[in-house]
Design a protein around this motif. Sequence first.
Motif, mmCIF file in Angstrom:
data_model
loop_
_atom_site.group_PDB
_atom_site.id
_atom_site.type_symbol
_atom_site.label_atom_id
_atom_site.label_comp_id
_atom_site.label_asym_id
_atom_site.label_seq_id
_atom_site.Cartn_x
_atom_site.Cartn_y
_atom_site.Cartn_z
ATOM 1 N N ILE A 140 0.829 -1.216 0.000
ATOM 2 C CA ILE A 140 0.000 0.000 0.000
ATOM 3 C C ILE A 140 0.860 1.262 0.000
ATOM 4 N N PHE A 141 1.876 1.290 0.864
ATOM 5 C CA PHE A 141 2.592 2.555 1.045
ATOM 6 C C PHE A 141 3.861 2.690 0.228
ATOM 7 N N VAL A 142 4.391 1.596 -0.312
ATOM 8 C CA VAL A 142 5.620 1.701 -1.090
ATOM 9 C C VAL A 142 5.376 1.311 -2.545
ATOM 10 N N MET A 143 4.888 0.095 -2.746
ATOM 11 C CA MET A 143 4.817 -0.400 -4.113
ATOM 12 C C MET A 143 3.782 0.338 -4.955
ATOM 13 N N VAL A 144 2.569 0.507 -4.409
ATOM 14 C CA VAL A 144 1.502 1.125 -5.208
ATOM 15 C C VAL A 144 1.870 2.542 -5.653
ATOM 16 N N PRO A 145 2.290 3.434 -4.732
ATOM 17 C CA PRO A 145 2.634 4.785 -5.206
ATOM 18 C C PRO A 145 3.775 4.768 -6.223
ATOM 19 N N TYR A 146 4.787 3.919 -5.970
ATOM 20 C CA TYR A 146 5.935 3.885 -6.870
ATOM 21 C C TYR A 146 5.526 3.379 -8.244
ATOM 22 N N PRO A 173 -5.187 3.386 -15.089
ATOM 23 C CA PRO A 173 -4.308 2.987 -13.981
ATOM 24 C C PRO A 173 -4.802 3.523 -12.642
ATOM 25 N N SER A 174 -5.105 2.608 -11.736
ATOM 26 C CA SER A 174 -5.617 3.048 -10.439
ATOM 27 C C SER A 174 -4.663 2.703 -9.297
ATOM 28 N N GLY A 175 -3.530 2.079 -9.609
ATOM 29 C CA GLY A 175 -2.591 1.740 -8.541
ATOM 30 C C GLY A 175 -2.965 0.435 -7.870
ATOM 31 N N TYR A 176 -4.152 0.446 -7.242
ATOM 32 C CA TYR A 176 -4.646 -0.800 -6.655
ATOM 33 C C TYR A 176 -5.275 -1.606 -7.782
ATOM 34 N N SER A 177 -4.562 -2.632 -8.230
ATOM 35 C CA SER A 177 -5.008 -3.250 -9.473
ATOM 36 C C SER A 177 -4.677 -4.730 -9.519
ATOM 37 N N LEU A 178 -5.220 -5.338 -10.551
ATOM 38 C CA LEU A 178 -4.969 -6.741 -10.815
ATOM 39 C C LEU A 178 -3.466 -7.016 -10.874
ATOM 40 N N ILE A 179 -2.724 -6.143 -11.563
ATOM 41 C CA ILE A 179 -1.307 -6.438 -11.760
ATOM 42 C C ILE A 179 -0.532 -6.265 -10.453
ATOM 43 N N THR A 180 -0.904 -5.268 -9.637
ATOM 44 C CA THR A 180 -0.231 -5.100 -8.342
ATOM 45 C C THR A 180 -0.415 -6.367 -7.502
ATOM 46 N N ALA A 181 -1.661 -6.838 -7.427
ATOM 47 C CA ALA A 181 -1.942 -8.031 -6.624
ATOM 48 C C ALA A 181 -1.182 -9.237 -7.165
ATOM 49 N N THR A 182 -1.127 -9.362 -8.489
ATOM 50 C CA THR A 182 -0.456 -10.514 -9.079
ATOM 51 C C THR A 182 1.040 -10.507 -8.769
#
Lengths: 326, 307
Positions: A140-146, A173-182
Motif C-alpha cells: 500500500i505505502f511503497v509499491m503502489v505509489p511507486y 491505472p488506479s494503482g490498486y489493481s490486478l497487476i499489483t496483486a499478481t
Amino acid sequence: MQHTSAKNIASRPIKKIYRRFGDRIFQSTIVLVGLAIIALAIALAVVLLIDGGAAIKEFGLINFLFSSTWNPVTQVFGAWPFILGTLITSIAALLISILPALGVAIFTAEYAPKWLATWIDYFVDLLAAVPSVVIGIWGIFVMVPYAQANIYQPVARWAAESAPWLSPVLGNPSGYSLITATVVLSLMIVPYTVALARDAIRLVPQEQREAAWALGATRWEVMRMAVIPYARGGIIAGAVLSFGRAIGETMAVAMLIGNSNSLPFTLFGPAATMPSVIVNEFREAMNTLHLSSLMVVGFVLFVISLVVNLIASWLQRFFAVGGRTV
Amino acid sequence: MADSTHTSRHEYGSLQRYFTSENLKSRYRHGRVMLALFVLAAIAVIVPLLVVITYVVVNGISAINLDFFTQDLGSPTRAMLGRPTGLGHSIIGTLVVDGIALLIAIPIGIGAGIMLSEYADHPLSPVLRIFNDTLNGMPAILKGMLAWTIIVRPMGTFSGWAGAVALSFVMIPIIARATEGVLQIIPWSIREAGLALGLPRWRVVLSTVIPAAKTGLVTGILIAFARAVGEAAPLLLTSLGNNYYSSSWLGYITGPVDTLPARLYSLAISPYKEWHGMGWAAGIVLLAIVMIAFIAARLLTRNRKEK
C-alpha cells in the motif's frame, strides 16, 4: 524375596488395569482426536454448503457460478468475477514465479557453496513465514505509489498515444489493481516453490549424479539429464501446491487488488478474488442472501483448493521413481 | 517402474547424441550461461523480498515508541491531536488469542501426530492423514468462516475465543504433520526396548517416544505459532477488533478483541496518516514475533542435528 512376590500378587489387578485399560483409554483418546480432525475438515465443507443453501436455491448453482453480477443492493449475486479474479491472479503469479524459483532451488541445491546455500535457505524459509498483512502494508505505502507513478501511468499514457488497441486491456491505472496483486502474490509464493523444489532436488540419489558425471557430462548436463528429470514429480507437485497457496492468499490481495466486483477486469484496474470479497464483505453482509452468497463463494474456494491439493498429491505419486515419492 | 526404465533409456540416448554433436568448449559455455541465469534468478527473488523487509524494519522502527506498547488506540482524533496512543491492547489480545489457540491445538495436534505415527496400523490412520492434509491446504479464511458459524453466530457476539478456535484450526494440521514427522525418525529400537521391558504401548509412547522427540515437537509448535500469529483473515471474521483495553481479563476472551495482524490491516486501510505510522510499527512487532519463533525453531533443529 517372599515379600516381593507377595507384593506382586497383591498388585496384579492394578497391573491389569494399568496394562489393559491404560492402552484402551489411551488409544480411544487418540482415536477421538483423530475423529475430531476428520469431523473438522468435513464440517468446513458442510457448514459452507448448508449456509450457502439459500443462495443456491435462489440463483441455482450453475447460474450462481457463471453469472457476473454481484450487487448487494439489488440482491443479485453471481460469483464469476471472483472465480475469474482468483484464477487470473493465481495462474499469472505461478507463471511469473516458477522459473526464478526453480533457478534459486537449483542454485542452492547444486551450485552454491555450503555457507551461501545455508543462508539462502534460511532466508527463503523465513520469507515464507512473513505475514501476509506485512507484505500488504508495504504494497500500500511503497509499491503502489511507486508503480503508479513510474510504471502504470507512463505505460497507460504510451498506450493511449501509440497503441490504442491495448487500452481496453490495460484500463485506467488506479494503482490498486490486478497487476499489483499478481506481482505481490508471485513474490509471496516464491518461497514455497523454492522450498518444495529444493527438497525434491535434494532427494535425488547421489549415484544418479555420479552416473552422469562418469559419462562425461558437464555440471549443467548433470542437472539437465540426471537431476531434474528425477526430481520433476516433486518440482511439479511443489508448483501445484504453491498455486494452491496463491488461491487462498487473502490479506495482501485484499489490500492491493482494489476490490471491484464488476467485470471486465483490466490489467491496471481494480479487481477482486474469492478470498478478498469474503474478507471485505463478510462482516458487513446486510442480509441472509448476501451472507449465504458469500458462503457459496467460500464453498467454491474450498472445492478449488481441494482439487488443487489432490492433484498435487496425485502428481507426486504419478512421478514417483521406482516406488519412491520424490 | 516399467515407465521409469523406459524414460531413463530415452534420457541416456539423448545424452549420447548430445555429447557427440557438440564440442566440449561450447558445452562448458552452455553450463556457464545457465549458472549465470540461476544466479540472476536468485538475485531476482531475494532482492525484492529483502526490500520489503528493509522497508518494514526502517519504517517500523521510526514509528515505534514507548506509548506504542503501553497505551491503547482510542478514536482517530486521539492520534490526530497528538495525544498518546498505542497498540498495547492489540499486543495483549494477540497473546491471549494465540495462547488459547495453542492450548487447544497442542493436545489435538500432538494426539493426531501420535495416531499417524504410532498407530499407523489403525484403520483410521490413513483416513486421518488425508483429512489432515486437506485441512492444512485450506485457506485460513475458510477456517475463520467455520469458527464464525459455529461460535460467533450462536453466541451473537464476536469474541476472543472464537478467534482462538479459528487460529487453532490453522495450527492443528501443522502440529499434527510435524509431530508425525518427528516421531517417525525416533528409532524403532527405542520402542522395542520399552516393549521388551513389559511396558504397555501407551507407556512406551508417553515415556520413551515423546521425551525422545521433545525438541522436535517444540519446533513443530513454534512453526505452527509463527504461521498462525500472522493470520489476519480468520480473526477479522471472529475476534473482529477493539480500540480499547478491556476492563477485565475475561473481556479479552468473551468480547471482541484486537490482535496485531487484524489491527495492522485496519490501520493500513484507514484514511488517517497518524495511523499509517502505527501500522508500520505493528508490522515490525509482528515480524519480530514471527522471526523469534522461527529462529528459535531453527536453533532447536540445528542443535538436535549436531548431537
